[in-house]
Motif scaffolding. Structure first.
Motif, PDB file in Angstrom:
ATOM      1  N   ALA A  92       0.831  -1.209   0.000  1.00 50.05           N
ATOM      2  CA  ALA A  92       0.000   0.000   0.000  1.00 50.05           C
ATOM      3  C   ALA A  92       0.863   1.256   0.000  1.00 50.05           C
ATOM      4  O   ALA A  92       0.539   2.252  -0.660  1.00 50.05           O
ATOM      5  CB  ALA A  92      -0.923  -0.020   1.208  1.00 50.05           C
ATOM      6  N   ALA A  93       1.980   1.222   0.744  1.00 50.23           N
ATOM      7  CA  ALA A  93       2.864   2.398   0.812  1.00 50.23           C
ATOM      8  C   ALA A  93       3.521   2.666  -0.538  1.00 50.23           C
ATOM      9  O   ALA A  93       3.647   3.812  -0.969  1.00 50.23           O
ATOM     10  CB  ALA A  93       3.925   2.190   1.892  1.00 50.23           C
ATOM     11  N   ILE A  94       3.944   1.595  -1.231  1.00 47.13           N
ATOM     12  CA  ILE A  94       4.566   1.765  -2.548  1.00 47.13           C
ATOM     13  C   ILE A  94       3.556   2.326  -3.549  1.00 47.13           C
ATOM     14  O   ILE A  94       3.893   3.173  -4.385  1.00 47.13           O
ATOM     15  CB  ILE A  94       5.160   0.423  -3.034  1.00 47.13           C
ATOM     16  N   GLU A  95       2.311   1.870  -3.448  1.00 46.74           N
ATOM     17  CA  GLU A  95       1.266   2.412  -4.326  1.00 46.74           C
ATOM     18  C   GLU A  95       1.058   3.905  -4.100  1.00 46.74           C
ATOM     19  O   GLU A  95       0.666   4.631  -5.016  1.00 46.74           O
ATOM     20  CB  GLU A  95      -0.049   1.669  -4.085  1.00 46.74           C
ATOM     21  N   ARG A  96       1.346   4.362  -2.874  1.00 42.82           N
ATOM     22  CA  ARG A  96       1.191   5.789  -2.542  1.00 42.82           C
ATOM     23  C   ARG A  96       2.464   6.587  -2.854  1.00 42.82           C
ATOM     24  O   ARG A  96       2.531   7.776  -2.553  1.00 42.82           O
ATOM     25  CB  ARG A  96       0.824   5.945  -1.072  1.00 42.82           C
ATOM     26  N   GLY A  97       3.492   5.936  -3.386  1.00 46.71           N
ATOM     27  CA  GLY A  97       4.686   6.660  -3.804  1.00 46.71           C
ATOM     28  C   GLY A  97       5.922   6.432  -2.973  1.00 46.71           C
ATOM     29  O   GLY A  97       6.935   7.129  -3.157  1.00 46.71           O
ATOM     30  N   MET A  98       5.912   5.465  -2.029  1.00 44.07           N
ATOM     31  CA  MET A  98       7.108   5.196  -1.223  1.00 44.07           C
ATOM     32  C   MET A  98       8.225   4.651  -2.102  1.00 44.07           C
ATOM     33  O   MET A  98       8.017   3.747  -2.908  1.00 44.07           O
ATOM     34  CB  MET A  98       6.788   4.195  -0.102  1.00 44.07           C
ATOM     35  N   ARG A  99       9.418   5.218  -1.944  1.00 44.29           N
ATOM     36  CA  ARG A  99      10.606   4.736  -2.648  1.00 44.29           C
ATOM     37  C   ARG A  99      11.407   3.869  -1.677  1.00 44.29           C
ATOM     38  O   ARG A  99      11.811   4.327  -0.610  1.00 44.29           O
ATOM     39  CB  ARG A  99      11.469   5.903  -3.123  1.00 44.29           C
ATOM     40  N   THR A 100      11.617   2.626  -2.038  1.00 46.69           N
ATOM     41  CA  THR A 100      12.326   1.704  -1.149  1.00 46.69           C
ATOM     42  C   THR A 100      13.816   2.028  -1.099  1.00 46.69           C
ATOM     43  O   THR A 100      14.330   2.815  -1.903  1.00 46.69           O
ATOM     44  CB  THR A 100      12.140   0.249  -1.612  1.00 46.69           C
ATOM     45  N   LEU A 101      14.507   1.378  -0.160  1.00 42.91           N
ATOM     46  CA  LEU A 101      15.957   1.550  -0.060  1.00 42.91           C
ATOM     47  C   LEU A 101      16.643   1.217  -1.380  1.00 42.91           C
ATOM     48  O   LEU A 101      17.537   1.925  -1.825  1.00 42.91           O
ATOM     49  CB  LEU A 101      16.515   0.646   1.051  1.00 42.91           C
ATOM     50  N   ARG A 102      16.201   0.145  -2.001  1.00 44.14           N
ATOM     51  CA  ARG A 102      16.829  -0.291  -3.256  1.00 44.14           C
ATOM     52  C   ARG A 102      16.573   0.724  -4.366  1.00 44.14           C
ATOM     53  O   ARG A 102      17.469   1.027  -5.152  1.00 44.14           O
ATOM     54  CB  ARG A 102      16.294  -1.662  -3.637  1.00 44.14           C
ATOM     55  N   MET A 103      15.353   1.266  -4.417  1.00 48.70           N
ATOM     56  CA  MET A 103      15.042   2.278  -5.427  1.00 48.70           C
ATOM     57  C   MET A 103      15.925   3.509  -5.236  1.00 48.70           C
ATOM     58  O   MET A 103      16.467   4.062  -6.203  1.00 48.70           O
ATOM     59  CB  MET A 103      13.565   2.682  -5.338  1.00 48.70           C
ATOM     60  N   ASP A 104      16.057   3.953  -3.982  1.00 47.09           N
ATOM     61  CA  ASP A 104      16.910   5.117  -3.718  1.00 47.09           C
ATOM     62  C   ASP A 104      18.362   4.810  -4.065  1.00 47.09           C
ATOM     63  O   ASP A 104      19.102   5.667  -4.550  1.00 47.09           O
ATOM     64  CB  ASP A 104      16.779   5.537  -2.250  1.00 47.09           C
ATOM     65  N   GLY A 105      18.759   3.546  -3.831  1.00 47.12           N
ATOM     66  CA  GLY A 105      20.108   3.139  -4.194  1.00 47.12           C
ATOM     67  C   GLY A 105      20.346   3.233  -5.689  1.00 47.12           C
ATOM     68  O   GLY A 105      21.397   3.726  -6.133  1.00 47.12           O
ATOM     69  N   TRP A 106      19.378   2.798  -6.505  1.00 44.09           N
ATOM     70  CA  TRP A 106      19.535   2.884  -7.965  1.00 44.09           C
ATOM     71  C   TRP A 106      19.620   4.335  -8.427  1.00 44.09           C
ATOM     72  O   TRP A 106      20.349   4.650  -9.373  1.00 44.09           O
ATOM     73  CB  TRP A 106      18.381   2.175  -8.663  1.00 44.09           C
ATOM     74  N   GLU A 107      18.887   5.227  -7.761  1.00 46.31           N
ATOM     75  CA  GLU A 107      18.978   6.643  -8.128  1.00 46.31           C
ATOM     76  C   GLU A 107      20.376   7.191  -7.845  1.00 46.31           C
ATOM     77  O   GLU A 107      20.912   7.992  -8.614  1.00 46.31           O
ATOM     78  CB  GLU A 107      17.918   7.442  -7.363  1.00 46.31           C
TER      79      GLU A 107
END
Length: 597
Positions: A553-568
């Motif tokens: 539910a949090a990801i659907e609301r726009g949460m960026r996970t640790l891994r996503m932030d790492g790729w950025e």
């Protein structure tokens, strides 16, 4: 040649004006920087190459390549050289350390050696007489020479040699009957902490760790050796030690106990203490932990560096969106904001940066902290040190804090039901509570609080946000190169996160250089995951939804996970693919391992 240049010709082993001219011609220095170098040379009475390095106008490699041309000495990178055992065996540690050179090769009576500074004629003659060998000098950077000498002879080799010589001399005097009673007691005790000769060795171990930006020092005794390790950029790194360290282990422990004001006679129980070390005009605090093991006491010194912990929020590694979210969170009127992650993930640094911003932007708000231990003095806040042995715990302190009408309360760590309950009461009665929690991710903090015995509806009513963070190693800027092969699966994952075509995905890595000690990394940067609870998520928490449902539910609301932030951060060139996968990969055991790509 100007008079100021003439004063340092001998120091350089060549003409300082030539060195500056070469660097200016190569555009490694500007004319203005060259003038500043000359002023520093005159004021400090140092060589031109040392002045350039002190002012950080160029890297050691750039400066020493130019210096080699001035002096007619070849420049070498020691990492590319074959160091012969015959050569190192011919040169005593004391000689190599005194003259600061690395023996490379011995060929028919001629020793090829890499010096950290151009050797004078007098030094060359002294070495010829000491070693009985002809000398073929070359130049290398002081950083490489210093690191190589430590690798060959061990850290503090000269001091260990001197200590062992002193011990042998004491024993000889004792046999001959020339010692007084006090000296006999000193020898019988082995090596006491009062022995001043051990002080330089302990100081060197500590200062070398600070110089290398280590976060921890580990001194670990075994049956026949003592292992010295530093934790640098989150990784444990072995530090070579010279023979004989095991004989000095008890002396080192006793010295550290004296520095931390601990009981040197008690060797059966764990100890905890604190040491303040002056480093130039600043100081570092060392958190000391000593535990007894089978072969003696082992020490862990956590280095608390003021420069690294008092960091501006803008320098934490937050992107613009994350910085805006955290700024909103720390200005909330009430609620709980948690920072989660393992030990050494930078939680304290983030909280101190947040408190410093609140203090500077909202001077009308009262801040009280409850910590164990109080790691740093934060001016403008009331800090309470825990003393569980006399009953001053997080929970008991929080009860008293409320009578002081604080606006913001920092709790060092929520680790039990009692502390969690009182922190929630504080949040529900109009206070903003900042704290840390040990969980693997941000969403897991909900279940952690529930498992502590907190009712889900209380968690939902009080918890505003959870911030998970990890530290990844930063790519060295001096040897950063583009990644030429990105695994197909990771390329597709990064493209999906970044919103670009797979062929447009780029990444970098460090190939290793002198500046980063061939590791490819220098420093660390944080990656983050923000779990923000809106009304719908609060309802899910109150209804005991699983962590998986909350995360989805949090990801659907726009949460960026640790891994996503790492790729950025990989795409921005801050860190490497290897680091992000090391920190964020979840391992699933299987009888059928994945096929290699």
């Amino acid at each position: 040649m100007s008079s100021e240049d003439k004063t340092v010709v001998a120091m350089d082993g060549g003409d300082s004006s030539d060195l500056l001219s070469i660097l200016v011609a190569e555009k490694a220095l500007t004319d203005e920087q060259a003038d500043r170098v000359r002023r520093r040379m005159r004021r400090a009475q140092i060589s031109s190459h040392q002045a350039i390095l002190d002012l950080e106008f160029a890297t050691q490699e750039v400066v020493y390549r130019a210096l080699s041309r001035c002096n007619g000495l070849p420049f070498v990178i020691i990492g590319d050289e074959q160091i012969g055992e015959t050569a190192t065996g011919k040169v005593p540690a004391k000689v190599a350390l005194h003259y600061q050179f690395v023996p490379l090769q011995l060929d028919r009576g001629t020793l090829r050696a890499a010096f950290a500074s151009p050797p004078s004629i007098r030094d060359r003659e002294n070495l010829r007489l000491l070693l009985g060998l002809r000398l073929d000098p070359v130049l290398a950077t002081p950083l490489e020479v210093g690191n190589t000498l430590k690798r060959i002879y061990g850290l503090g080799a000269d001091k260990v040699i001197q200590l062992r010589q002193d011990k042998r001399a004491q024993k000889i005097q004792l046999v001959e009957g020339t010692f007084d009673d006090k000296a006999v007691e000193s020898v019988d005790a082995g090596a006491t902490g009062d022995d001043a000769s051990i002080i330089p060795l302990v100081n060197q171990i500590i200062l070398e760790a600070i110089k290398q930006h280590a976060t921890d020092i580990h001194i670990e005794p075994y049956r026949e050796t003592v292992r010295l390790r530093y934790r640098m950029d989150g990784m444990m790194r072995e530090i070579p030690t010279p023979p004989g360290m095991v004989e000095l282990h008890e002396s080192m422990i006793s010295r550290l106990k004296i520095m931390a004001r601990l009981n040197i006679a008690e060797k059966r129980l764990p100890h905890d203490g604190r040491i303040r070390v002056n480093v130039g005009s600043d100081y570092c605090d060392l958190r000391v932990s000593i535990i007894p093991t089978r072969f003696g006491e082992t020490v862990c010194l956590r280095i608390l560096n003021r420069a690294s912990i008092f960091m501006d929020m803008a320098k934490l590694g937050l992107n613009k969106r994350q910085h805006g979210i955290l700024s909103q969170l720390i200005h909330l009127p009430h609620g709980i904001v948690l920072v989660t992650g393992p030990t050494g993930s930078g939680k304290t640094t983030t909280l101190y940066a947040a408190l410093a911003q609140i203090r500077d932007t909202c001077p009308d708000r009262k801040i009280i902290t409850v910590e164990n231990p109080v790691e740093y003095e934060l001016e403008g806040t009331s800090q309470i040190q825990m003393h569980s042995e006399i009953g001053l715990t997080f929970a008991s302190a929080l009860r008293s804090i409320l009578r002081h009408d604080p606006d913001i309360i920092l709790v060092g760590e929520i680790r039990d039901n009692e502390t969690a309950e009182i922190a929630i009461q504080c949040a529900l009665t109009g206070h903003l509570v900042l704290s840390t929690l040990h969980t693997n991710d941000s969403v897991g903090s909900v279940n952690r609080l529930v498992n502590m015995g907190i009712e889900p509806y209380l968690v939902a009513a009080s918890l505003c946000a959870t911030l998970a963070q990890r530290l990844v190693r930063r790519i060295c800027k001096n040897c950063k190169v583009e990644e030429d092969s990105i695994p197909r699966r990771l390329r597709a994952e990064m493209a999906d996160v970044l919103g670009v075509a797979a062929e447009d995905v780029k990444a970098w890595h460090g190939k290793g250089c002198i500046e980063c000690n061939q590791s490819g990394y220098r420093g660390r940067v944080a990656i983050y995951e923000f779990f923000l609870l809106d009304e719908e998520l609060q309802d899910m928490v109150a209804n005991r939804c699983t962590s998986g449902d909350l995360r989805k539910a949090a990801i659907e609301r726009g949460m960026r996970t640790l891994r996503m932030d790492g790729w950025e951060k990989v795409a921005a060139g801050m860190t490497s693919i290897e680091e992000v996968t090391r920190i964020t990969s979840t391992f699933r055991l299987s009888y059928e391992p994945d096929a290699e790509e």
